[in-house]
Write a protein that holds these residues in place. Structure first.
Motif, mmCIF file in Angstrom:
data_model
loop_
_atom_site.group_PDB
_atom_site.id
_atom_site.type_symbol
_atom_site.label_atom_id
_atom_site.label_comp_id
_atom_site.label_asym_id
_atom_site.label_seq_id
_atom_site.Cartn_x
_atom_site.Cartn_y
_atom_site.Cartn_z
ATOM 1 N N LYS A 93 0.791 -1.084 0.065
ATOM 2 C CA LYS A 93 0.129 -0.008 0.007
ATOM 3 C C LYS A 93 0.966 1.316 -0.027
ATOM 4 C CE LYS A 93 -4.274 -1.780 2.628
ATOM 5 N NZ LYS A 93 -4.993 -1.672 3.715
ATOM 6 N N THR A 94 0.361 2.526 -0.431
ATOM 7 C CA THR A 94 0.836 3.564 -0.154
ATOM 8 C C THR A 94 0.063 4.450 1.048
ATOM 9 O OG1 THR A 94 1.355 3.885 -2.455
ATOM 10 C CG2 THR A 94 1.223 6.023 -1.126
ATOM 11 N N PHE A 95 1.038 4.473 2.074
ATOM 12 C CA PHE A 95 0.240 5.065 3.387
ATOM 13 C C PHE A 95 -0.304 6.413 3.275
ATOM 14 C CE2 PHE A 95 0.777 6.687 7.754
ATOM 15 C CZ PHE A 95 -0.139 5.785 8.405
ATOM 16 N N ASP A 96 -1.432 6.419 3.854
ATOM 17 C CA ASP A 96 -2.133 7.568 3.922
ATOM 18 C C ASP A 96 -2.458 7.825 5.176
ATOM 19 O OD1 ASP A 96 -3.952 9.794 3.751
ATOM 20 O OD2 ASP A 96 -4.745 9.328 1.752
ATOM 21 N N PHE A 97 -2.045 9.106 5.990
ATOM 22 C CA PHE A 97 -2.212 9.532 7.352
ATOM 23 C C PHE A 97 -3.811 9.554 7.702
ATOM 24 C CE2 PHE A 97 2.253 10.271 7.067
ATOM 25 C CZ PHE A 97 2.717 10.032 8.224
ATOM 26 N N SER A 98 -4.359 10.142 6.685
ATOM 27 C CA SER A 98 -5.937 10.430 6.833
ATOM 28 C C SER A 98 -6.889 8.863 7.056
ATOM 29 C CB SER A 98 -6.417 11.118 5.933
ATOM 30 O OG SER A 98 -6.325 10.694 4.690
#
Length: 315
Positions: free
Chosen positions: A53-58
């Protein structure tokens, strides 16, 4: 037949519960360890999904978008990763060759001391450095090997053109090996000392009466007595080869940009890139997953090798 199977299943379950009730205090002693592994080793495993995955903080870990094997393709073309991987393999194998036999030799030598006070003195002397943290020891080594330190001044007085091993591509790795041996040789020898004390002393007495030399007693009594312990610790060391044990703290507190080419390992590369450069957490998780997969393969191969040599493996 079905009734017999059901009866057999019930009897096995009742036998298990009876055994657990009989040894309930033993299971209670093990319970905190089991809880610790569940909380800190098994539950966090869902974070491995960040590798894909590409980490998304939100959105968090579970809500981040999938990218498949994109991170692994990027790793295969990352020269910094392959440099860190090469350094990890070189440093790990060198430590294995240099350090692993020394605690065994030290334990066997100290076991030959006839005086208990002398044995305790040297065991304390060699074990004490283990309790010095790498932060403190790195500060001491930095003061000794800095440009204004004792080492440079002494070499200059003797007429040598010396450079600090802290910033020397040729001298950094030898300093890592020597400082690691000095700090850990005594601590690592304790388990071998414990195995040697479990050998029946009558074997030594009988061998001495038969005229066996000290070297022969070491070869035919002491070594067979600790060989299985050595095999188990060898498997564990191989499985932890890419993690380098305490070497992250050692290298992280000693290395600097002039020696990145020979000192930057996978762990320091992940830490430095993640918290300094601010790389994608998914990419760094993929690096850690690759390291764990290779470590698993090494563990299995080491266990198979030890079992083929006639010793009992981990499983």
């Amino acid at each position: 037949m079905k009734r017999n199977n059901k009866a057999g299943g019930r009897s096995s379950k009742s036998g298990l519960w009876n055994t657990m009730r009989q040894y309930k205090y033993h299971y209670l002693m093990v319970l905190p360890v089991i809880v610790w592994y569940i909380l800190f080793s098994y539950l966090p495993m869902y974070g491995i999904t960040l590798s894909f995955k590409t980490f998304d903080f939100s959105k968090g870990i579970l809500g981040s978008p999938w990218v498949g094997f994109q991170h692994f393709r990027e790793i295969s073309h990352d020269p910094e990763f392959w440099s860190a991987f090469k350094n990890t393999v070189i440093i790990s194998l060198s430590k294995l060759v240099i350090h692993f036999p020394l605690p065994i030799i030290l334990a066997m030598v100290m076991n030959e001391f006839s005086r208990t006070k002398a044995r305790k003195f040297f065991q304390t002397l060699f074990t004490f450095p283990h309790f010095i943290s790498w932060v403190v020891l790195a500060g001491i080594l930095t003061n000794i090997f800095s440009n204004d330190g004792v080492y440079i001044q002494l070499m200059t007085m003797l007429g040598f053109d010396a450079s600090s091993p802290l910033v020397s591509v040729q001298g950094f790795r030898p300093m890592i090996y020597l400082s690691h041996v000095w700090k850990e040789i005594g601590w690592d020898s304790i388990i071998y000392m414990a195995a040697l004390t479990g050998i029946n002393p009558e074997l030594y007495e009988a061998a001495e009466m038969d005229g066996a030399s000290r070297l022969q007693r070491l070869r035919y009594i002491a070594w067979p007595g600790i060989k299985s312990t050595v095999a188990i610790l060898f498997i564990l060391t191989i499985g932890n080869l890419l993690s380098l044990g305490s070497s992250f703290e050692q290298i992280f507190n000693l290395y600097s940009s002039p020696v990145y080419s020979v000192a930057d390992t996978i762990d320091t590369y992940v830490y430095r890139t993640t918290f300094t450069v601010g790389a994608d957490f998914g990419y760094m998780t993929a690096v850690g997953l690759i390291k764990s997969a290779i470590s698993l393969v090494l563990l299995v191969l080491a266990n198979m090798t030890v079992k083929k040599m006639g010793e009992q493996g981990l499983y």
